[in-house]
Design an enzyme around this catalytic site. Structure first.
Site, PDB file in Angstrom:
ATOM      1  N   ARG A   1     142.989  62.795 -79.112  1.00  0.00           N
ATOM      2  CA  ARG A   1     141.664  62.659 -80.133  1.00  0.00           C
ATOM      3  C   ARG A   1     139.929  61.825 -79.941  1.00  0.00           C
ATOM      4  O   ARG A   1     140.064  61.847 -78.489  1.00  0.00           O
ATOM      5  CB  ARG A   1     142.744  61.827 -81.400  1.00  0.00           C
ATOM      6  N   GLY A   2     139.877  62.198 -80.613  1.00  0.00           N
ATOM      7  CA  GLY A   2     138.591  61.172 -80.111  1.00  0.00           C
ATOM      8  C   GLY A   2     137.415  61.950 -79.364  1.00  0.00           C
ATOM      9  O   GLY A   2     137.592  63.107 -78.995  1.00  0.00           O
TER      10      GLY A   2
ATOM     11  N   ASN B   1     139.085  60.519 -69.148  1.00  0.00           N
ATOM     12  CA  ASN B   1     138.295  59.798 -70.301  1.00  0.00           C
ATOM     13  C   ASN B   1     139.386  58.705 -70.610  1.00  0.00           C
ATOM     14  O   ASN B   1     139.061  57.712 -71.467  1.00  0.00           O
ATOM     15  CB  ASN B   1     138.487  61.113 -70.853  1.00  0.00           C
TER      16      ASN B   1
ATOM     17  N   LEU C   1     137.756  35.481 -73.036  1.00  0.00           N
ATOM     18  CA  LEU C   1     137.953  35.489 -72.063  1.00  0.00           C
ATOM     19  C   LEU C   1     139.084  34.039 -71.913  1.00  0.00           C
ATOM     20  O   LEU C   1     140.229  33.757 -71.586  1.00  0.00           O
ATOM     21  CB  LEU C   1     136.648  34.978 -70.809  1.00  0.00           C
ATOM     22  N   ALA C   2     139.423  32.934 -72.775  1.00  0.00           N
ATOM     23  CA  ALA C   2     139.813  31.558 -73.494  1.00  0.00           C
ATOM     24  C   ALA C   2     140.592  32.003 -73.914  1.00  0.00           C
ATOM     25  O   ALA C   2     141.757  31.346 -73.789  1.00  0.00           O
ATOM     26  CB  ALA C   2     138.820  30.489 -73.691  1.00  0.00           C
ATOM     27  N   ASN C   3     141.119  33.065 -74.456  1.00  0.00           N
ATOM     28  CA  ASN C   3     141.698  33.879 -75.284  1.00  0.00           C
ATOM     29  C   ASN C   3     142.733  35.014 -74.905  1.00  0.00           C
ATOM     30  O   ASN C   3     143.525  35.330 -75.967  1.00  0.00           O
ATOM     31  CB  ASN C   3     141.242  33.807 -76.498  1.00  0.00           C
TER      32      ASN C   3
ATOM     33  N   TYR D   1     137.340  45.139 -70.912  1.00  0.00           N
ATOM     34  CA  TYR D   1     136.061  46.025 -70.615  1.00  0.00           C
ATOM     35  C   TYR D   1     135.373  46.141 -69.776  1.00  0.00           C
ATOM     36  O   TYR D   1     135.193  47.021 -69.049  1.00  0.00           O
ATOM     37  CB  TYR D   1     136.254  46.832 -72.154  1.00  0.00           C
TER      38      TYR D   1
ATOM     39  N   THR E   1     133.551  57.554 -84.135  1.00  0.00           N
ATOM     40  CA  THR E   1     135.118  57.563 -83.659  1.00  0.00           C
ATOM     41  C   THR E   1     136.110  56.893 -84.357  1.00  0.00           C
ATOM     42  O   THR E   1     135.724  55.792 -84.321  1.00  0.00           O
ATOM     43  CB  THR E   1     135.559  57.746 -82.435  1.00  0.00           C
TER      44      THR E   1
END
Ligand code: NAD
Length: 463
Positions: free
Chosen positions: A235-236, A305, A314-316, A370, A404
């Site tokens: 997909r995408g 891909n 970051l804290a959570n 990410y 997307t």
């Protein structure tokens, strides 16, 4: 495909509102369709005195049968005559002529004083560039400059094209192509890509071409006879990559997690490819990829891909989310590359193409995991490129806002901001990423190694 706001701006009332409120006015970008010529419209050539790339540029324009023009420049005329380019005269006082592309050879600029060559050439013709037009400035790689003054002047070209990309509007893109010493014969695949509508959403980019073997190819089917594997292909963006690589002549092995098997089979059958249900984080992923490609004569192209986001501040963020994102987006690609390269898993002149993100360049709130993974992908490209052998290359795309399922899930206000905060005032399409990958993957792209090219419409993020 155009978004709702874009459709509104094309309507009579929309045009009125946009003009009076000074709102962004996204144009419908030209996109490539099979069978089209590389460029529809006239190309204007220019060059600073004593530039070294002019005959290489003329050769490409001749090869693509471009309707080519130049002002009164003896060096360009001589180069055109040498390569048999039918060059038409352009009088800079002529304000009626329109150009789809303007290509300027700046390689002869030796010092900052000579940067006025850019001004002298571009200032009179700025308003004569058509919608979805192209501005391409070629220069000498600053690293291969003979003097510090030359390196400084060549580096300055980046500021020019980045400003042009923001200023010219109408879907006009601008790039600088730095060509290493001796690499003039390696510019064809890059010029073909940049001149054509394939590069619709690529702007403000710096592309480096290095010296490599020059190979004869069928430019209408630049991947003919090649076997490619695309991860995350159900997909995408991955689906679009699979379609474009198949269109360009490759047999495509579509890989995705087994849970995506139905969509994976659908994509594979649409393009006459094959499907491989596999989690790329599996310890034997490299081995399985090699085995699947062996049935097709071995692997020529791998496109990393597949990727995920698991956004949290970051804290959570739980450690599992940190590990999962880095494992899928970065470590899996590293392990697969290591396996393939150590076990003859990639044919001579193979291509590795990675998918990074502008998040990996600019960082993003809630995306430490990410952004680490996607910045790592840039590192993977930079540090692997110089050690590759047998004509194998590695490059990456860094998409910006692409329409997307992933971006459709973003809350409306943030989505609208992401979509408009770029020189095109619109999101890109999966096909824009796919076309850029196909250029990297092309058999003729032998001199393209270690590049990271953003497909982001010149997004303001990380610019
Ligand atoms: P998507 O979620 O629509 O598709 C990703 C695909 O990867 C899915 O089919 C998924 O099943 C597959 N996948 C995930 N984990 C896998 C694994 N372990 N093994 C095999 N396959 C796996 O995402 P997309 O928007 O098409 O994004 C594709 C790539 O582009 C990703 O790397 C993403 O980070 C990157 N990217 C996307 C955007 C955007 O705007 N959409 C922007 C920048 C970068």
């Amino acid at each position: 495909m155009i978004d709702q706001y874009q459709a509104f701006t094309q309507s009579p009332i929309g045009k009125f509102v946009v003009k009076n409120l000074g709102l962004p006015s996204p144009v419908v970008l030209d996109r490539f369709e099979s069978g089209q010529p590389v460029i529809k419209g006239a190309v204007l050539m220019g060059a600073a005195p004593s530039s070294s790339l002019t005959s290489g540029i003329a050769q490409v324009l001749s090869n693509i049968h471009a309707d080519s023009y130049a002002g009164n420049n003896a060096e360009i005329q001589q180069a055109a005559a040498q390569v048999g380019l039918n060059l038409r005269a352009f009088n800079s006082g002529d304000k009626e002529s329109k150009f789809k592309a303007v290509v300027f050879d700046a390689s002869g600029i030796q010092n900052s004083e000579q940067l006025d060559e850019l001004y002298k050439f571009f200032n009179p013709i700025v308003r004569q560039i058509e919608s979805s037009g192209r501005v391409i400035v070629l220069g000498t790689s600053p690293e291969s400059a003979k003097t510090v003054k030359q390196a400084i002047a060549q580096r300055a070209l980046e500021g020019f094209i980045k400003s042009v990309g923001k200023e010219f509007k109408k879907g006009i893109t601008a790039q600088v192509v730095y060509v290493d010493e001796g690499a003039v014969n390696n510019i064809e695949s890059t010029l073909r890509f940049l001149l054509s509508p394939r590069s619709a959403y690529v702007s403000g980019q710096v592309i480096r071409v290095s010296k490599a073997e020059v190979v004869q190819v069928d430019w209408d089917k630049p991947l003919a006879g090649k076997t490619a594997l695309v991860t995350g292909a159900s997909r995408g963006i991955g689906e679009a990559i699979a379609h474009v690589l198949a269109r360009d002549g490759a047999h495509v092995i579509c890989l995705d997690v087994p849970q995506q098997q139905v969509d994976l089979d659908r994509v594979a059958s649409e393009i006459g490819g094959s499907a491989l249900g596999l989690d790329i984080t599996a310890a034997d992923a490299g081995e399985k990829i090699k085995a699947a490609a062996a049935k097709q004569g071995g692997l020529d192209i791998i496109v990393h891909n597949a990727g995920i986001t698991r956004d949290k501040t970051l804290a959570n963020m739980k450690s599992e989310l940190w590990d999962l994102v880095i494992n899928i987006n970065l470590s899996a690609a590293e392990r697969i590359n290591d396996y393939l390269l150590a076990n003859d898993g990639l044919n001579t002149n193979g291509r590795i193409v990675c998918v990074s993100s502008i998040s990996g360049i600019a960082g993003n709130l809630g995306q430490t995991n990410y952004a680490v993974s996607k910045a790592g992908v840039i590192g993977l490209v930079k540090f692997t490129a110089p050690i590759l052998k047998n004509g194998i290359t590695i490059n990456a795309v860094a998409p910006g806002f692409i329409e997307t399922q992933m971006t459709a899930a973003i809350p409306f206000a943030i989505r609208e901001a992401g979509r408009r905060m770029n020189s095109m005032n619109q999101g890109g399409l999966p096909v824009d990423v796919a076309e850029t990958i196909s250029w990297f993957a092309a058999t003729g792209s032998t001199g393209i190694n270690g590049n990271v090219v953003r497909v982001c419409g010149q997004s303001l993020l990380g610019a």
